[in-house]
Structure formats: structure tokens, C-alpha cells
Write a protein that holds these residues in place. Structure first.
Motif, PDB file in Angstrom:
ATOM      1  N   ARG A  29       0.837  -1.198   0.000  1.00 57.33           N
ATOM      2  CA  ARG A  29       0.000   0.000   0.000  1.00 57.33           C
ATOM      3  C   ARG A  29       0.874   1.250   0.000  1.00 57.33           C
ATOM      4  NH1 ARG A  29      -3.760  -1.462   5.006  1.00 57.33           N
ATOM      5  NH2 ARG A  29      -2.138  -0.171   5.881  1.00 57.33           N
ATOM      6  N   LYS A  33       0.220   3.478  -6.905  1.00 58.79           N
ATOM      7  CA  LYS A  33      -0.232   2.740  -8.089  1.00 58.79           C
ATOM      8  C   LYS A  33      -1.550   3.283  -8.627  1.00 58.79           C
ATOM      9  CE  LYS A  33      -0.110  -1.156  -5.937  1.00 58.79           C
ATOM     10  NZ  LYS A  33       0.413  -0.756  -4.650  1.00 58.79           N
ATOM     11  N   THR A  34      -2.530   3.458  -7.786  1.00 57.11           N
ATOM     12  CA  THR A  34      -3.844   3.916  -8.233  1.00 57.11           C
ATOM     13  C   THR A  34      -3.759   5.293  -8.882  1.00 57.11           C
ATOM     14  OG1 THR A  34      -4.943   2.643  -6.505  1.00 57.11           O
ATOM     15  CG2 THR A  34      -6.196   4.448  -7.504  1.00 57.11           C
ATOM     16  N   ARG A  35      -3.086   6.206  -8.246  1.00 56.65           N
ATOM     17  CA  ARG A  35      -2.967   7.564  -8.803  1.00 56.65           C
ATOM     18  C   ARG A  35      -2.151   7.576 -10.089  1.00 56.65           C
ATOM     19  NH1 ARG A  35      -3.574  12.250  -4.939  1.00 56.65           N
ATOM     20  NH2 ARG A  35      -4.785  11.372  -3.238  1.00 56.65           N
ATOM     21  N   ALA A  38      -4.350   6.134 -12.893  1.00 59.73           N
ATOM     22  CA  ALA A  38      -5.390   7.098 -13.254  1.00 59.73           C
ATOM     23  C   ALA A  38      -4.803   8.268 -14.040  1.00 59.73           C
ATOM     24  CB  ALA A  38      -6.090   7.599 -11.993  1.00 59.73           C
TER      25      ALA A  38
END
Length: 58
Positions: A29, A33-35, A38
Motif C-alpha cells: 500500500r 499505483k492507483t494515482r 489514473a
């Protein structure tokens, strides 16, 4: 043309290099990765739109 600096995690820069049908990253975490995914989805969408490239994803 306006230039924009995009900041990505150094570990994820290679993930977005070159051509690929699928891109993936895994790990703990808080690594961004998510940002990063996106942000690059928006960047690629803008690039394809400006180059008038159609997508088969519709």
C-alpha cells in the motif's frame, strides 16, 4: 502547445513505456499505483484524442 510535467513513482515509469495491451503493477500500500494508473489513463486518452486515434474499447 503547452508542456506539462507528470510526476510518477520511479518504479512505475517502466510500466508505462512502450506498447502494451495490458499494464499491471502490484505491491504494498501507499506506492502510488492507483494515482499513477489514473494519471496515465488521462494522459493516454488526451494523446490518443489529439492524434485522432480510435479505441476498440467502446
Amino acid at each position: 502547445m503547452t508542456a506539462v510535467n507528470i510526476e510518477l513513482s520511479l518504479k512505475l515509469i517502466d510500466v508505462f513505456s512502450g506498447e502494451a495491451d495490458v499494464r499491471a503493477a502490484w505491491g504494498g500500500r501507499g506506492s502510488g499505483k492507483t494515482r499513477s494508473f489514473a494519471t496515465m489513463a488521462v494522459v493516454r486518452g488526451y494523446m490518443f484524442g489529439m492524434a485522432d486515434i480510435d479505441s476498440d474499447l467502446a
